[in-house]
Write an enzyme that holds these catalytic residues in place. Sequence first.
Site, PDB file in Angstrom:
ATOM      1  CB  ALA A 168       1.303 -14.905   6.479  1.00 44.33           C
ATOM      2  CE1 TYR A 169       7.443 -10.396   2.116  1.00 49.50           C
ATOM      3  CE2 TYR A 169       6.185  -8.362   1.785  1.00 49.50           C
ATOM      4  CZ  TYR A 169       7.329  -9.197   1.510  1.00 49.50           C
ATOM      5  OH  TYR A 169       8.287  -8.350   1.263  1.00 49.50           O
ATOM      6  CD1 TRP A 170       3.101  -6.648   4.062  1.00 51.51           C
ATOM      7  CD2 TRP A 170       0.908  -5.999   4.952  1.00 51.51           C
ATOM      8  NE1 TRP A 170       2.741  -6.020   3.272  1.00 51.51           N
ATOM      9  CE2 TRP A 170       1.210  -5.626   3.536  1.00 51.51           C
ATOM     10  CE3 TRP A 170      -0.159  -5.808   5.326  1.00 51.51           C
ATOM     11  CZ2 TRP A 170       0.285  -4.960   2.731  1.00 51.51           C
ATOM     12  CZ3 TRP A 170      -1.095  -5.105   4.583  1.00 51.51           C
ATOM     13  CH2 TRP A 170      -0.699  -4.542   3.363  1.00 51.51           C
ATOM     14  CB  SER A 172       6.759 -12.919   8.380  1.00 50.43           C
ATOM     15  OG  SER A 172       6.910 -12.291   7.302  1.00 50.43           O
ATOM     16  CE  LYS A 173      10.276  -9.541   4.329  1.00 48.90           C
ATOM     17  NZ  LYS A 173      11.561  -9.693   3.928  1.00 48.90           N
TER      18      LYS A 173
END
Length: 259
Positions: A168-170, A172-173
């Site tokens: 999810a982090y990658w 979103s970025k």
Amino acid sequence: MQWAGAVRGRALVGKVAFVAGASRGIGAAVAVGLAGAGAAVAVAARSESRGRLPGTIHGVVERIHAAGGDALAVPCDVTSEESVEAAVAATVAEFGGIDVLVANAGVLWLGPVESTPLARWQRCLDVNLTGVFLVTRAVIPHVRARGGGSLVAVTTTGVGMTDRGANAYWVSKAAVERLYLGLAAELRGANIAVNCLCPNRVVRTEGWVASGGGDLPPEAVEPPETMAAAAVLLAGQDAGGITGTVQRSERLLGLSPSL
């Protein structure tokens, strides 16, 4: 070194910077670095008092004031349109305008997609993507009114690590990078530089440690001050300089051209 001079110099005297996610880690270092370069800084985040993680907006402002800089603590939840608008309005009321945005607020979740709870996925999108959208949208009219300036979003080298899977982090970025690369074209005529900035190596922030980031060899760790120096350099840009790029901190500063 050239990058160290950028931090020690007064290249941003007369400028006003709004730093979202500035109570600790990279954001706090960036706020201190911008103030050291002469900018008046709005230190914006939710953390008014110490919680699970160390660091507050008031503590960062105290650091800046102790060094002779100008700063304002601005409570701000980047997932709330009303909170963002109020924080930007408070900054403009105090300093007269905004020239620079550093959108740094973020949450970390590196688990594999198949075991990611929907709430974790949504939280990453809400903070890391929608939060950047909200603060950017709120700040643009004020930067435009100053005749130009600089928008910087903090992202991650993980965006390009597709061989290591998805999280999810990658994701979103990656969406933030697409947002800012498109905005660079839209805002060129307003003399506004728009760039993304990510570290070359891991910055062991409080959030990284709290999220289970393991021990790393020294050569894999980048100090947050390096990100601060790179942010100062980008903060001094307008559309006639560096814009429409995704920059890696150490490469931008000429510290590790091979990375």
